[in-house]
Design a protein around this motif. Sequence first.
Motif, short mmCIF file in Angstrom:
data_model
loop_
_atom_site.label_atom_id
_atom_site.label_comp_id
_atom_site.label_asym_id
_atom_site.label_seq_id
_atom_site.Cartn_x
_atom_site.Cartn_y
_atom_site.Cartn_z
N ALA A 136 7.29 5.95 -7.00
CA ALA A 136 6.08 5.36 -6.44
C ALA A 136 5.26 4.69 -7.54
CB ALA A 136 5.25 6.44 -5.74
N LEU A 137 5.08 5.38 -8.66
CA LEU A 137 4.33 4.80 -9.78
C LEU A 137 5.04 3.58 -10.35
CD1 LEU A 137 3.24 8.03 -11.69
CD2 LEU A 137 1.73 6.45 -10.47
N GLN A 160 3.66 -0.35 -10.86
CA GLN A 160 3.62 -0.86 -12.23
C GLN A 160 4.48 -2.12 -12.36
OE1 GLN A 160 5.52 1.58 -15.21
NE2 GLN A 160 4.14 0.86 -16.83
N ALA A 161 5.68 -2.07 -11.79
CA ALA A 161 6.59 -3.22 -11.89
C ALA A 161 6.03 -4.43 -11.15
CB ALA A 161 7.96 -2.85 -11.33
N LEU A 162 5.41 -4.21 -10.00
CA LEU A 162 4.82 -5.32 -9.26
C LEU A 162 3.75 -6.01 -10.08
CD1 LEU A 162 4.55 -3.72 -5.71
CD2 LEU A 162 5.85 -5.78 -6.25
N MET A 163 2.98 -5.24 -10.82
CA MET A 163 1.89 -5.81 -11.60
C MET A 163 2.38 -6.46 -12.90
SD MET A 163 -1.61 -4.12 -13.15
CE MET A 163 -0.79 -3.14 -14.41
N VAL A 164 3.15 -5.72 -13.70
CA VAL A 164 3.47 -6.23 -15.04
C VAL A 164 4.63 -7.21 -15.02
CG1 VAL A 164 2.58 -4.13 -16.11
CG2 VAL A 164 5.03 -4.31 -15.62
N GLY A 165 5.55 -7.06 -14.06
CA GLY A 165 6.70 -7.95 -14.01
C GLY A 165 7.59 -7.82 -15.24
N ARG A 166 8.49 -8.80 -15.40
CA ARG A 166 9.34 -8.84 -16.59
C ARG A 166 9.79 -10.28 -16.82
NH1 ARG A 166 14.70 -5.41 -16.47
NH2 ARG A 166 15.36 -7.16 -15.17
N GLU A 192 0.86 -1.18 0.00
CA GLU A 192 0.00 0.00 0.00
C GLU A 192 0.89 1.23 0.00
OE1 GLU A 192 -3.76 -0.20 2.06
OE2 GLU A 192 -3.19 1.58 3.23
N ILE A 193 0.76 2.03 -1.02
CA ILE A 193 1.56 3.24 -1.15
C ILE A 193 0.70 4.45 -0.80
CG2 ILE A 193 2.49 4.81 -2.93
CD1 ILE A 193 3.98 2.48 -4.10
N VAL A 194 1.27 5.38 -0.04
CA VAL A 194 0.65 6.68 0.22
C VAL A 194 1.55 7.72 -0.42
CG1 VAL A 194 -0.16 8.32 1.94
CG2 VAL A 194 -0.33 5.86 2.40
N ALA A 195 1.02 8.50 -1.34
CA ALA A 195 1.81 9.52 -2.02
C ALA A 195 1.10 10.87 -1.92
CB ALA A 195 2.02 9.14 -3.49
#
Length: 520
Positions: free
Chosen positions: A418-419, A423-429, A396-399
């Motif tokens: 933060a963004l 994004q990286a957590l979701m899309v991965g590589r 959970e990020i608070v920005a």
Amino acid sequence: MSMPVRCDATPQWPLLRAHFEAAGRDLDLRQAFAGDTQRFAHFSQPAPHVFADLSKNLWDRQAEALLLDMARACGLEQRRDAMFVGQPVNCTEGRAVLHTLLRRPAGLALPGDLPFVAPALEQVHATLDAMLDHADAVRADDGITDVVNIGIGGSDLGPHMAVLALDAYRAPGKRFHFVSNIDGHELHGVLRGLRPERTLFLVASKTFTTIETMTNARSALAWFADQGGRDVARHFTALTVNVEAARALGITRTFGFWDWVGGRYSLWSAIGLPLAIAIGSAGFRGLLAGAHAMDEHFRTAPLAQNLPVRLALLDLWYRNFHGFTSRCLAPYHAGLARLPAYLQQLEMESNGKRVDLAGRPLPMATSPVLWGEPGSNGQHAFFQMLHQGSDVLPLEIVAVRQCAHPLPGHHEMLLANALAQTQALMVGRASEDGHRHFPGNRPSSFLLLDALTPASLGALIALQEHRVFASGSLWGINSFDQWGVELGKVLACDLQQRLASGDLSGLDASTAGLLSRLRG
């Protein structure tokens, strides 16, 4: 009050289990976004001073709909309404839970208010006015350069967090110190840099019996006298209901609060005096106004558009269906460095329970472990585990959109980080090299404030308070007692005497061995 329906006793519980097995367990966020162009719009929403994006979480519309039906079947709306009007929802202690009254505007009556609520609200505002008058007087007093808050738990975590968060509003020429630990190194380190004639001590303890606070307070009084300090009445203020105990120590200026204010919900009361001194009466009233706006949102918004409720439903979905044991909190603002510590108490002391309101053992897990550090520091510490670890740990990020400093480039870089993390957590590589493979499909939530102000901080804290209450209500537990804190205190008193006497009788072998070792 009638006993509410527990979540696992609702008709929706087996339906949720079936949906999780059929679709929830294997939900892929990348596919979910590709198949639903309105996913962000549906799973994001504004609330007072806070915008939330919940779209990168492992749920779909059907799961949320079933969770909402479950909340209605649990009587969440009725339990929420009961709290606001002063019914004794803290059933194990027979108390009302009215921290929301501390930020309710004067004279505002709610439908269903119990008879004691109106006079209590008058007392709240009389105490608030007196406290804020004192805060402004101290704020304007150039003779006081240092304010030392002595408290622990709710009498420390909230004010400490908030004073740091609202540093941009802090009175010039004032330094603020917080002493909570009974370890004398902490108090000694603070006292070394102080002069008694320029210091104000705030002793914060509801009962004036908290052993850590009273030990530190007596040591501060002894230091004050040893350093030639005069006029205890000017340099010490008590935040307590035990006026007589304070006076016994020579502290005559006191500000009190009420038994329907739990410690971890007390920032809005006299416990907030250090914050009121730091940001002034106008700033403190702004904090209360932001919290009240969130109170009204929680009280009146339909469940499907009620942000505290949606967060609570997500918490239950993760804890009881996905089996996630913790939630990581990463505030992307240095001023919110103490927010994780503050919310740890709020969540885990409130919902770290294993029995329901009737005292029956629960068949499901309750509070997740809450932990975290500010971003971007956490990226260089534990984010490796978030991205590639064997456990899925929701983030959970608070920005904060606007910064309060003039340094060019820093804030844009902070927000980009933060963004990028969500994004990286979701899309991965994808990579054939396992060391460089990021599986993705890791969940995150994003809470965004326009600016970090007294009002937005108040709303953010109230949001989290109501989220904890809502999830606790669904689990059928009392979020407002903390009996688990007591046993260790009782045993510590006994062991302190044994450390002096060396008496090992009746102790288990481990404790006896350690006590002997500590005695040398």
